[in-house]
Design a protein around this motif. Structure first.
Motif, mmCIF file in Angstrom:
data_model
loop_
_atom_site.group_PDB
_atom_site.id
_atom_site.type_symbol
_atom_site.label_atom_id
_atom_site.label_comp_id
_atom_site.label_asym_id
_atom_site.label_seq_id
_atom_site.Cartn_x
_atom_site.Cartn_y
_atom_site.Cartn_z
ATOM 1 N N UNK A 175 -16.554 -1.573 -6.896
ATOM 2 C CA UNK A 175 -15.397 -2.295 -7.526
ATOM 3 C C UNK A 175 -14.509 -2.670 -6.550
ATOM 4 N N UNK A 176 -14.209 -1.732 -5.172
ATOM 5 C CA UNK A 176 -13.415 -2.160 -4.335
ATOM 6 C C UNK A 176 -13.749 -3.332 -3.652
ATOM 7 N N UNK A 177 -15.037 -3.657 -3.402
ATOM 8 C CA UNK A 177 -15.457 -4.749 -2.834
ATOM 9 C C UNK A 177 -15.132 -6.255 -3.829
ATOM 10 N N UNK B 79 -9.115 1.223 2.265
ATOM 11 C CA UNK B 79 -10.163 0.670 1.636
ATOM 12 C C UNK B 79 -9.367 0.045 0.245
ATOM 13 N N UNK B 80 -9.669 -1.110 -0.132
ATOM 14 C CA UNK B 80 -9.036 -1.756 -1.459
ATOM 15 C C UNK B 80 -8.956 -1.114 -2.684
ATOM 16 N N UNK B 81 -8.310 -1.459 -3.776
ATOM 17 C CA UNK B 81 -8.300 -0.818 -5.013
ATOM 18 C C UNK B 81 -9.690 -0.864 -5.574
ATOM 19 N N UNK B 82 -10.284 0.027 -6.620
ATOM 20 C CA UNK B 82 -9.547 1.414 -6.435
ATOM 21 C C UNK B 82 -10.010 2.626 -5.675
ATOM 22 N N UNK B 83 -10.867 2.003 -4.716
ATOM 23 C CA UNK B 83 -11.343 3.104 -3.819
ATOM 24 C C UNK B 83 -10.226 3.685 -2.889
ATOM 25 N N UNK B 84 -9.397 2.769 -2.532
ATOM 26 C CA UNK B 84 -8.124 2.981 -1.604
ATOM 27 C C UNK B 84 -7.146 2.456 -1.962
ATOM 28 N N UNK B 85 -5.805 2.512 -1.327
ATOM 29 C CA UNK B 85 -4.526 2.058 -1.900
ATOM 30 C C UNK B 85 -4.279 0.694 -1.588
ATOM 31 N N UNK B 86 -5.195 0.107 -0.902
ATOM 32 C CA UNK B 86 -4.785 -1.450 -0.408
ATOM 33 C C UNK B 86 -4.934 -2.431 -1.633
ATOM 34 N N UNK B 87 -3.965 -3.355 -1.676
ATOM 35 C CA UNK B 87 -3.814 -4.616 -2.626
ATOM 36 C C UNK B 87 -4.536 -5.900 -1.786
ATOM 37 N N UNK B 88 -4.410 -5.839 -0.591
ATOM 38 C CA UNK B 88 -5.156 -6.808 0.148
ATOM 39 C C UNK B 88 -5.304 -6.071 1.562
ATOM 40 N N UNK B 89 -6.270 -6.633 2.363
ATOM 41 C CA UNK B 89 -6.767 -5.840 3.535
ATOM 42 C C UNK B 89 -5.568 -5.776 4.728
ATOM 43 N N UNK B 90 -5.822 -5.012 5.689
ATOM 44 C CA UNK B 90 -4.888 -5.021 6.615
ATOM 45 C C UNK B 90 -4.598 -6.201 7.444
ATOM 46 N N UNK B 91 -5.733 -7.121 7.485
ATOM 47 C CA UNK B 91 -5.532 -8.533 8.280
ATOM 48 C C UNK B 91 -4.389 -9.075 7.726
ATOM 49 N N UNK B 92 -3.923 -9.051 6.589
ATOM 50 C CA UNK B 92 -3.021 -9.793 5.794
ATOM 51 C C UNK B 92 -1.526 -9.653 6.631
ATOM 52 N N UNK B 93 -1.521 -8.632 7.085
ATOM 53 C CA UNK B 93 -0.224 -8.008 7.911
ATOM 54 C C UNK B 93 -0.045 -8.982 9.170
#
Length: 344
Positions: A32-34, A185-199
């Motif tokens: 689901x996160x993927x 990890x991305x939602x729902x496995x982790x808290x990320x709405x977008x990957x850290x690369x977006x930063x």
């Protein structure tokens, strides 16, 4: 459930049954996160490649957002930006999705006496605190168009980093300096709405608490005196005894830790879900466990119509380190000057 999600995302207190549940859910949540990542990237690419057209306002648009779910200090940064720009002679307006509110129509203009049930917590707080025009709409471009009728010359959005239907000139991302990005990890496995690369693609990173990294502006929330919700009277935080503390924000422990830092040891610390509506009876029963009920400013805006004499809130202000703070404001002013006056 909220405690389990917190533990899963930020890898804290994963013990016993909680740890077992985490590993049992992993095979379900990982795909689901993927999938979330695929859909998120596709949505952004549609706007960045021109397949979908974003609304471009005739005024500068500054986004204050994040890449994680939950609260991390965006609204205090919005208030800070508004106050800084007002001091520079600009006329900012704020747009928001209005999460938690159900307005009779959209876009909706937030008045000084608008209820949080209509506009949501943060827009009402920003309006009451700053006095600047605030509009809400699920489609933020509609809120921007409404603000164009209210003598503003720059737009600040409270959240909306992932709302690519609205073109933006500057992006600020607020990071929770204590929890950072959890398991990344991305939602729902982790808290990320977008990957850290977006930063790597945003203009400024602001680290709220914790230790700021070299490319981040350090920020902390500075509390002031307590304010009585009913009367507006002020008093020192430490002047109250037998305090019951409550917080209905994205990360309630941050508020309780602030009280402890100020020397207040509450007899009860009651967390609530973010944006949770309150009833008079619920808070009255909670307050009876001590002599004074102390809450966040975000909670207080939901209680003005039924507050008791012994209910207080603790306002906080974002303090952003120099020289980064000045660099942020200078950059915004430079962008504003390129747009010229609203009538140009």
């Amino acid at each position: 459930m909220a405690a389990f999600i917190e533990a899963m995302w930020y890898q804290s207190a994963l013990k016993g049954k909680t740890r077992i549940a985490y590993y049992l859910l992993w095979p379900l949540l990982w795909p689901l996160s993927q999938l979330f990542g695929v859909l998120s990237r596709r949505k952004r690419n549609q706007y960045t490649t021109g397949k979908k057209m974003a609304y471009r306002a005739p005024l500068p648009v500054v986004i204050v957002g994040n890449i994680t779910a939950g609260g991390n200090g965006k609204t205090p940064v919005v208030v800070w930006l508004v106050e800084q720009l007002l001091a520079q002679g600009l006329k900012p307006g704020v747009v928001s999705r209005g999460y938690g509110g159900k307005a009779p129509h959209y876009p909706y203009f937030v008045e000084s006496d608008t209820n949080t049930d209509i506009a949501g917590d943060e827009p009402v707080l920003i309006r009451r605190r700053t006095g600047v025009p605030v509009a809400v709409a699920p489609a933020r471009s509609d809120a921007v168009k409404l603000l164009l009728e209210h003598d503003v010359d720059i737009i600040i959005t409270d959240d909306g980093l992932q709302h690519y239907a609205l073109a933006r000139d500057i992006e600020l991302v607020v990071i929770d300096g204590q929890r950072r990005f959890g398991n990344q990890h991305l939602l729902p496995l982790g808290p990320l709405r977008e990957s850290c690369q977006r930063l790597n693609q945003v203009d400024f990173l602001i680290c709220n608490g914790g230790k700021a990294h070299t490319n981040e502006a350090a920020m902390h929330l500075a509390p002031s005196e307590l304010i009585n919700i009913k009367t507006g009277a002020r008093c020192a935080v430490t002047s109250l005894t037998s305090v019951v503390a409550m917080a209905g924000i994205g990360h309630p422990p941050r508020f309780f830790a602030t009280l402890n830092t100020l020397g207040v040891k509450p007899v009860v610390c009651q967390p609530f879900a973010d944006h949770q509506p309150f009833t008079h009876q619920t808070l009255l029963e909670l307050a009876q466990q001590g002599q004074h009920l102390v809450m966040t400013e975000k909670d207080a805006v939901k209680c003005y119509s039924f507050a008791e004499d012994n209910w207080w809130y603790l306002p906080v202000d974002a303090v952003i380190s120099e020289p980064q703070a000045s660099v942020i404001i200078k950059r915004i002013i430079e962008v504003k000057e390129k747009y010229g006056s609203p009538s140009a």
